[in-house]
Design a protein around this motif. Structure first.
Motif, PDB file in Angstrom:
ATOM      1  N   LEU A 105       3.054   8.590   2.110  1.00 46.53           N
ATOM      2  CA  LEU A 105       2.065   9.125   3.213  1.00 46.53           C
ATOM      3  C   LEU A 105       0.616   8.413   3.137  1.00 46.53           C
ATOM      4  O   LEU A 105       0.274   7.978   4.320  1.00 46.53           O
ATOM      5  CB  LEU A 105       2.023  10.491   3.436  1.00 46.53           C
ATOM      6  CG  LEU A 105       3.143  11.341   3.805  1.00 46.53           C
ATOM      7  CD1 LEU A 105       3.052  12.807   3.444  1.00 46.53           C
ATOM      8  CD2 LEU A 105       3.614  11.085   5.151  1.00 46.53           C
ATOM      9  N   SER A 106       0.199   8.230   2.142  1.00 40.32           N
ATOM     10  CA  SER A 106      -1.139   7.765   2.005  1.00 40.32           C
ATOM     11  C   SER A 106      -1.050   6.318   1.946  1.00 40.32           C
ATOM     12  O   SER A 106      -1.815   5.594   2.698  1.00 40.32           O
ATOM     13  CB  SER A 106      -1.764   7.889   0.367  1.00 40.32           C
ATOM     14  OG  SER A 106      -2.768   7.012   0.235  1.00 40.32           O
ATOM     15  N   MET A 107      -0.063   5.591   1.912  1.00 37.09           N
ATOM     16  CA  MET A 107       0.154   3.966   1.909  1.00 37.09           C
ATOM     17  C   MET A 107       0.485   3.955   3.629  1.00 37.09           C
ATOM     18  O   MET A 107      -0.159   3.039   4.241  1.00 37.09           O
ATOM     19  CB  MET A 107       1.458   3.582   1.291  1.00 37.09           C
ATOM     20  CG  MET A 107       1.191   3.391  -0.189  1.00 37.09           C
ATOM     21  SD  MET A 107       2.699   2.589  -0.956  1.00 37.09           S
ATOM     22  CE  MET A 107       3.747   4.019  -1.352  1.00 37.09           C
ATOM     23  N   VAL A 108       1.299   4.585   4.199  1.00 37.99           N
ATOM     24  CA  VAL A 108       1.532   4.588   5.649  1.00 37.99           C
ATOM     25  C   VAL A 108       0.263   4.699   6.589  1.00 37.99           C
ATOM     26  O   VAL A 108      -0.062   4.119   7.632  1.00 37.99           O
ATOM     27  CB  VAL A 108       2.313   5.820   6.329  1.00 37.99           C
ATOM     28  CG1 VAL A 108       2.459   5.952   7.748  1.00 37.99           C
ATOM     29  CG2 VAL A 108       3.978   5.382   5.618  1.00 37.99           C
ATOM     30  N   ALA A 109      -0.682   5.877   6.008  1.00 39.29           N
ATOM     31  CA  ALA A 109      -1.914   5.805   6.677  1.00 39.29           C
ATOM     32  C   ALA A 109      -2.593   4.586   6.485  1.00 39.29           C
ATOM     33  O   ALA A 109      -3.464   4.175   7.575  1.00 39.29           O
ATOM     34  CB  ALA A 109      -2.708   7.068   6.140  1.00 39.29           C
ATOM     35  N   ALA A 110      -2.797   3.985   5.354  1.00 41.67           N
ATOM     36  CA  ALA A 110      -3.649   2.749   5.424  1.00 41.67           C
ATOM     37  C   ALA A 110      -2.886   1.564   6.094  1.00 41.67           C
ATOM     38  O   ALA A 110      -3.718   1.054   6.668  1.00 41.67           O
ATOM     39  CB  ALA A 110      -3.582   2.243   3.895  1.00 41.67           C
ATOM     40  N   PHE A 111      -1.619   1.784   6.122  1.00 42.23           N
ATOM     41  CA  PHE A 111      -0.876   0.421   6.956  1.00 42.23           C
ATOM     42  C   PHE A 111      -1.384   0.657   8.467  1.00 42.23           C
ATOM     43  O   PHE A 111      -1.512  -0.377   9.138  1.00 42.23           O
ATOM     44  CB  PHE A 111       0.599   0.612   6.602  1.00 42.23           C
ATOM     45  CG  PHE A 111       1.161   0.195   5.409  1.00 42.23           C
ATOM     46  CD1 PHE A 111       0.422  -0.242   4.527  1.00 42.23           C
ATOM     47  CD2 PHE A 111       2.257   0.858   4.928  1.00 42.23           C
ATOM     48  CE1 PHE A 111       0.718  -0.246   2.899  1.00 42.23           C
ATOM     49  CE2 PHE A 111       2.739   0.696   3.702  1.00 42.23           C
ATOM     50  CZ  PHE A 111       1.793   0.108   2.666  1.00 42.23           C
ATOM     51  N   GLY A 112      -1.377   1.906   8.894  1.00 46.80           N
ATOM     52  CA  GLY A 112      -1.636   2.173  10.109  1.00 46.80           C
ATOM     53  C   GLY A 112      -2.968   1.649  10.519  1.00 46.80           C
ATOM     54  O   GLY A 112      -3.182   1.499  11.819  1.00 46.80           O
ATOM     55  N   GLY A 113      -4.010   1.744   9.460  1.00 44.84           N
ATOM     56  CA  GLY A 113      -5.290   1.250   9.927  1.00 44.84           C
ATOM     57  C   GLY A 113      -5.444  -0.369   9.674  1.00 44.84           C
ATOM     58  O   GLY A 113      -6.422  -0.880   9.491  1.00 44.84           O
ATOM     59  N   GLY A 114      -4.243  -0.930   9.230  1.00 43.88           N
ATOM     60  CA  GLY A 114      -4.272  -2.437   9.290  1.00 43.88           C
ATOM     61  C   GLY A 114      -4.544  -2.826   7.775  1.00 43.88           C
ATOM     62  O   GLY A 114      -4.617  -4.046   7.577  1.00 43.88           O
ATOM     63  N   ASP A 115      -4.389  -2.045   6.958  1.00 43.54           N
ATOM     64  CA  ASP A 115      -4.914  -2.411   5.526  1.00 43.54           C
ATOM     65  C   ASP A 115      -3.586  -2.329   4.733  1.00 43.54           C
ATOM     66  O   ASP A 115      -3.310  -1.663   4.014  1.00 43.54           O
ATOM     67  CB  ASP A 115      -5.893  -1.490   4.730  1.00 43.54           C
ATOM     68  CG  ASP A 115      -6.238  -2.030   3.605  1.00 43.54           C
ATOM     69  OD1 ASP A 115      -6.039  -3.007   3.096  1.00 43.54           O
ATOM     70  OD2 ASP A 115      -7.185  -1.354   3.020  1.00 43.54           O
ATOM     71  N   LEU A 116      -2.636  -3.407   4.551  1.00 42.96           N
ATOM     72  CA  LEU A 116      -1.489  -3.494   4.172  1.00 42.96           C
ATOM     73  C   LEU A 116      -1.705  -3.620   2.561  1.00 42.96           C
ATOM     74  O   LEU A 116      -1.104  -2.832   1.719  1.00 42.96           O
ATOM     75  CB  LEU A 116      -0.522  -4.806   4.644  1.00 42.96           C
ATOM     76  CG  LEU A 116       0.619  -4.880   4.197  1.00 42.96           C
ATOM     77  CD1 LEU A 116       1.493  -3.682   4.667  1.00 42.96           C
ATOM     78  CD2 LEU A 116       1.373  -6.045   4.687  1.00 42.96           C
ATOM     79  N   THR A 117      -2.667  -4.623   2.067  1.00 44.39           N
ATOM     80  CA  THR A 117      -2.837  -4.706   0.674  1.00 44.39           C
ATOM     81  C   THR A 117      -3.264  -3.302   0.279  1.00 44.39           C
ATOM     82  O   THR A 117      -3.080  -3.130  -1.073  1.00 44.39           O
ATOM     83  CB  THR A 117      -3.803  -5.838   0.594  1.00 44.39           C
ATOM     84  OG1 THR A 117      -3.276  -6.959   1.047  1.00 44.39           O
ATOM     85  CG2 THR A 117      -4.239  -6.123  -1.166  1.00 44.39           C
ATOM     86  N   GLY A 118      -4.442  -2.815   0.727  1.00 50.30           N
ATOM     87  CA  GLY A 118      -5.208  -1.471   0.451  1.00 50.30           C
ATOM     88  C   GLY A 118      -4.130  -0.507   0.122  1.00 50.30           C
ATOM     89  O   GLY A 118      -4.241   0.397  -0.693  1.00 50.30           O
ATOM     90  N   GLY A 119      -3.251  -0.237   1.111  1.00 50.11           N
ATOM     91  CA  GLY A 119      -2.244   0.743   0.950  1.00 50.11           C
ATOM     92  C   GLY A 119      -1.145   0.437  -0.133  1.00 50.11           C
ATOM     93  O   GLY A 119      -1.021   1.383  -0.985  1.00 50.11           O
ATOM     94  N   ILE A 120      -0.697  -0.953  -0.462  1.00 53.23           N
ATOM     95  CA  ILE A 120      -0.130  -0.914  -1.495  1.00 53.23           C
ATOM     96  C   ILE A 120      -0.728  -0.597  -2.907  1.00 53.23           C
ATOM     97  O   ILE A 120      -0.136   0.103  -3.723  1.00 53.23           O
ATOM     98  CB  ILE A 120       0.591  -2.477  -1.352  1.00 53.23           C
ATOM     99  CG1 ILE A 120       1.397  -2.764  -0.334  1.00 53.23           C
ATOM    100  CG2 ILE A 120       1.157  -2.586  -2.914  1.00 53.23           C
ATOM    101  CD1 ILE A 120       1.843  -4.388  -0.198  1.00 53.23           C
ATOM    102  N   VAL A 121      -1.879  -1.146  -3.087  1.00 55.80           N
ATOM    103  CA  VAL A 121      -2.787  -0.728  -4.230  1.00 55.80           C
ATOM    104  C   VAL A 121      -3.070   0.750  -4.162  1.00 55.80           C
ATOM    105  O   VAL A 121      -2.664   1.058  -5.535  1.00 55.80           O
ATOM    106  CB  VAL A 121      -4.080  -1.680  -4.164  1.00 55.80           C
ATOM    107  CG1 VAL A 121      -5.127  -1.406  -5.133  1.00 55.80           C
ATOM    108  CG2 VAL A 121      -3.886  -3.219  -4.105  1.00 55.80           C
TER     109      VAL A 121
END
Length: 135
Positions: A105-121
Motif C-alpha cells: 500500500l505504501s509503494m502504491v501511494a508513492a507510485f500514484g505520486g509518480g515516484d517509482l524509485t522512491g516507492g520501491i526503496v
C-alpha cells in the motif's frame, strides 16, 4: 527491454531500456543490498509486463530465484498498474501477509505520486524492517 530483462556484456549486466535512470538503478541496488544484509533474506525486484493471472506469474518468477524459500520478490508492472509481493516459506515467517500488504500500500501511494524509485526503496525498507535482523 525492462529492468527485469537484462543482457550480459563482459560480466556486467546492461539495462537497455527501462523506466529508471542510472542513478535510480543505483539507489534501488543499494536498497536491495541493505535489505539483504540486514535480514539474511534475498530481496529481488522485477519490473515489466506480467501475464494473467498476475499472481501466478509473480509466483513463477519467484520460484526461479536462486533460493526461493528465503526470497522476497516485488513484481511490478507499471503499465498494468499491478504490484505483487511474493514471499518464500522462510521469508513469510518473518514477513506476514499483513505486513507485506502494508508495504505494498505504501509503494502504491508513492507510485500514484509518480515516484517509482522512491516507492520501491521505501517498500524494501519496510519489508526489511518487518523481517528484522538475520538469525
Amino acid at each position: 527491454m525492462t529492468v527485469g530483462e537484462m543482457t550480459q556484456r563482459s560480466d556486467r549486466p546492461v539495462v537497455l531500456d527501462g523506466p529508471f535512470t542510472t542513478r535510480q538503478l543505483l539507489r534501488i541496488d543499494e536498497a536491495l543490498r541493505t535489505a539483504d544484509r540486514a535480514t539474511g533474506l534475498v530481496f529481488s525486484i522485477y519490473v515489466g509486463a506480467l501475464d494473467e493471472p498476475i499472481r501466478e506469474h509473480a509466483e513463477r518468477l519467484h520460484r526461479q530465484l536462486a533460493d526461493p524459500d528465503r526470497a522476497v520478490l516485488i513484481a511490478l508492472s507499471p503499465n498494468q498498474r499491478r504490484l505483487e509481493v511474493v514471499t518464500g516459506s522462510q521469508a513469510r515467517r518473518r514477513i506476514p501477509d499483513r505486513d507485506a500488504k502494508l508495504a505494498a500500500l505504501s509503494m502504491v501511494a508513492a507510485f500514484g505520486g509518480g515516484d517509482l524509485t522512491g516507492g520501491i526503496v521505501s517498500g524494501l525498507d519496510q519489508l526489511a524492517s518487518r523481517a528484522g535482523k538475520s538469525d
